[in-house]
Design a protein around this motif. Structure first.
Motif, PDB file in Angstrom:
ATOM      1  N   LYS A  46      50.998  29.946  44.756  1.00  0.00           N
ATOM      2  CA  LYS A  46      51.147  30.848  45.886  1.00  0.00           C
ATOM      3  C   LYS A  46      50.666  32.232  45.480  1.00  0.00           C
ATOM      4  N   LEU A  47      49.689  32.747  46.199  1.00  0.00           N
ATOM      5  CA  LEU A  47      49.160  34.076  45.914  1.00  0.00           C
ATOM      6  C   LEU A  47      49.780  35.090  46.864  1.00  0.00           C
ATOM      7  N   GLU A  48      50.176  36.214  46.313  1.00  0.00           N
ATOM      8  CA  GLU A  48      50.671  37.323  47.126  1.00  0.00           C
ATOM      9  C   GLU A  48      49.468  38.085  47.685  1.00  0.00           C
ATOM     10  N   GLU A  49      49.725  38.925  48.650  1.00  0.00           N
ATOM     11  CA  GLU A  49      48.664  39.721  49.277  1.00  0.00           C
ATOM     12  C   GLU A  49      47.922  40.537  48.217  1.00  0.00           C
ATOM     13  N   GLY A  50      46.619  40.449  48.197  1.00  0.00           N
ATOM     14  CA  GLY A  50      45.798  41.220  47.276  1.00  0.00           C
ATOM     15  C   GLY A  50      45.526  40.537  45.947  1.00  0.00           C
ATOM     16  N   GLU A  51      46.281  39.503  45.597  1.00  0.00           N
ATOM     17  CA  GLU A  51      46.069  38.834  44.312  1.00  0.00           C
ATOM     18  C   GLU A  51      44.747  38.080  44.274  1.00  0.00           C
ATOM     19  N   ALA A  52      44.323  37.547  45.405  1.00  0.00           N
ATOM     20  CA  ALA A  52      43.057  36.807  45.434  1.00  0.00           C
ATOM     21  C   ALA A  52      41.903  37.712  45.018  1.00  0.00           C
ATOM     22  N   GLU A  53      41.951  38.950  45.457  1.00  0.00           N
ATOM     23  CA  GLU A  53      40.894  39.907  45.102  1.00  0.00           C
ATOM     24  C   GLU A  53      40.899  40.170  43.595  1.00  0.00           C
ATOM     25  N   GLU A  54      42.092  40.294  43.007  1.00  0.00           N
ATOM     26  CA  GLU A  54      42.196  40.516  41.563  1.00  0.00           C
ATOM     27  C   GLU A  54      41.683  39.305  40.785  1.00  0.00           C
ATOM     28  N   PHE A  55      42.072  38.108  41.228  1.00  0.00           N
ATOM     29  CA  PHE A  55      41.651  36.895  40.529  1.00  0.00           C
ATOM     30  C   PHE A  55      40.160  36.633  40.690  1.00  0.00           C
ATOM     31  N   LYS A  56      39.579  37.129  41.749  1.00  0.00           N
ATOM     32  CA  LYS A  56      38.136  36.969  41.954  1.00  0.00           C
ATOM     33  C   LYS A  56      37.377  37.564  40.773  1.00  0.00           C
ATOM     34  N   GLU A  57      37.785  38.741  40.338  1.00  0.00           N
ATOM     35  CA  GLU A  57      37.144  39.389  39.193  1.00  0.00           C
ATOM     36  C   GLU A  57      37.376  38.581  37.912  1.00  0.00           C
ATOM     37  N   ASP A  58      38.595  38.056  37.755  1.00  0.00           N
ATOM     38  CA  ASP A  58      38.896  37.235  36.568  1.00  0.00           C
ATOM     39  C   ASP A  58      38.018  35.982  36.542  1.00  0.00           C
ATOM     40  N   PHE A  59      37.892  35.303  37.703  1.00  0.00           N
ATOM     41  CA  PHE A  59      37.044  34.113  37.778  1.00  0.00           C
ATOM     42  C   PHE A  59      35.598  34.450  37.427  1.00  0.00           C
ATOM     43  N   ASP A  60      35.111  35.553  37.954  1.00  0.00           N
ATOM     44  CA  ASP A  60      33.731  35.956  37.646  1.00  0.00           C
ATOM     45  C   ASP A  60      33.543  36.162  36.150  1.00  0.00           C
ATOM     46  N   ASN A  61      34.517  36.787  35.490  1.00  0.00           N
ATOM     47  CA  ASN A  61      34.429  37.022  34.041  1.00  0.00           C
ATOM     48  C   ASN A  61      34.448  35.705  33.269  1.00  0.00           C
ATOM     49  N   ILE A  62      35.315  34.786  33.690  1.00  0.00           N
ATOM     50  CA  ILE A  62      35.403  33.489  33.009  1.00  0.00           C
ATOM     51  C   ILE A  62      34.104  32.712  33.168  1.00  0.00           C
ATOM     52  N   LEU A  63      33.587  32.664  34.387  1.00  0.00           N
ATOM     53  CA  LEU A  63      32.342  31.926  34.628  1.00  0.00           C
ATOM     54  C   LEU A  63      31.172  32.551  33.889  1.00  0.00           C
ATOM     55  N   GLU A  64      31.196  33.858  33.725  1.00  0.00           N
ATOM     56  CA  GLU A  64      30.141  34.528  32.967  1.00  0.00           C
ATOM     57  C   GLU A  64      30.185  34.089  31.501  1.00  0.00           C
ATOM     58  N   LYS A  65      31.384  33.941  30.959  1.00  0.00           N
ATOM     59  CA  LYS A  65      31.519  33.472  29.570  1.00  0.00           C
ATOM     60  C   LYS A  65      30.975  32.049  29.431  1.00  0.00           C
ATOM     61  N   PHE A  66      31.290  31.186  30.398  1.00  0.00           N
ATOM     62  CA  PHE A  66      30.798  29.813  30.345  1.00  0.00           C
ATOM     63  C   PHE A  66      29.283  29.749  30.505  1.00  0.00           C
ATOM     64  N   SER A  67      28.711  30.669  31.249  1.00  0.00           N
ATOM     65  CA  SER A  67      27.257  30.637  31.447  1.00  0.00           C
ATOM     66  C   SER A  67      26.517  30.844  30.127  1.00  0.00           C
ATOM     67  N   SER A  68      27.169  31.480  29.150  1.00  0.00           N
ATOM     68  CA  SER A  68      26.515  31.662  27.849  1.00  0.00           C
ATOM     69  C   SER A  68      26.299  30.324  27.150  1.00  0.00           C
ATOM     70  N   LEU A  69      27.085  29.302  27.511  1.00  0.00           N
ATOM     71  CA  LEU A  69      26.892  27.979  26.924  1.00  0.00           C
ATOM     72  C   LEU A  69      25.561  27.362  27.349  1.00  0.00           C
ATOM     73  N   ASP A  70      25.052  27.765  28.512  1.00  0.00           N
ATOM     74  CA  ASP A  70      23.761  27.249  28.979  1.00  0.00           C
ATOM     75  C   ASP A  70      22.617  27.659  28.054  1.00  0.00           C
ATOM     76  N   GLU A  71      22.826  28.700  27.277  1.00  0.00           N
ATOM     77  CA  GLU A  71      21.780  29.199  26.390  1.00  0.00           C
ATOM     78  C   GLU A  71      21.722  28.448  25.056  1.00  0.00           C
ATOM     79  N   VAL A  72      22.721  27.619  24.777  1.00  0.00           N
ATOM     80  CA  VAL A  72      22.774  26.883  23.513  1.00  0.00           C
ATOM     81  C   VAL A  72      21.817  25.692  23.582  1.00  0.00           C
ATOM     82  N   ASP A  73      20.969  25.566  22.557  1.00  0.00           N
ATOM     83  CA  ASP A  73      20.022  24.462  22.496  1.00  0.00           C
ATOM     84  C   ASP A  73      20.734  23.200  22.004  1.00  0.00           C
ATOM     85  N   THR A  74      20.854  22.219  22.884  1.00  0.00           N
ATOM     86  CA  THR A  74      21.524  20.964  22.540  1.00  0.00           C
ATOM     87  C   THR A  74      20.562  19.786  22.620  1.00  0.00           C
ATOM     88  N   GLU A  75      19.291  20.045  22.531  1.00  0.00           N
ATOM     89  CA  GLU A  75      18.257  19.032  22.705  1.00  0.00           C
ATOM     90  C   GLU A  75      18.435  17.838  21.770  1.00  0.00           C
TER      91      GLU A  75
END
Length: 92
Positions: free
Chosen positions: A17-46
């Motif tokens: 259950k999210l309180e008013e305004g928490e979704a906006e705060e978590f949006k930034e957290d999700f963006d930061n987490i997904l940005e960290k995961f995107s660095s895995l795309d740069e790893v050569d696993t050929e």
């Protein structure tokens, strides 16, 4: 980029259950987490073989052994929730 509606959908699926305004705060957290995961795309696993476990895992089992079971009276001695030889659970 994650939007507020996606955060609300994820929270609903996770039964959070999210309180008013928490979704906006978590949006930034999700963006930061997904940005960290995107660095895995740069790893050569050929030439890397897929692995199910990072370390060797060995299954440990034991042989089944027949043991003495409790009789019906012992099973139901500490409960009032017995009906016709079965445990009685909530109706709904």
């Amino acid at each position: 980029m994650v939007d507020v509606e996606t955060v609300k959908k994820v929270a609903k699926n996770a039964r959070i259950k999210l309180e008013e305004g928490e979704a906006e705060e978590f949006k930034e957290d999700f963006d930061n987490i997904l940005e960290k995961f995107s660095s895995l795309d740069e790893v050569d696993t050929e030439d890397v073989e897929p692995a199910f476990h990072p370390v060797e895992v060995e299954s440990k089992t034991r042989p089944d052994e027949k043991e003495e079971t409790l009789d019906r009276e012992e099973v139901f001695q500490n409960t009032d929730n017995e009906e016709e030889g079965f445990f009685k659970g909530p109706s709904a």
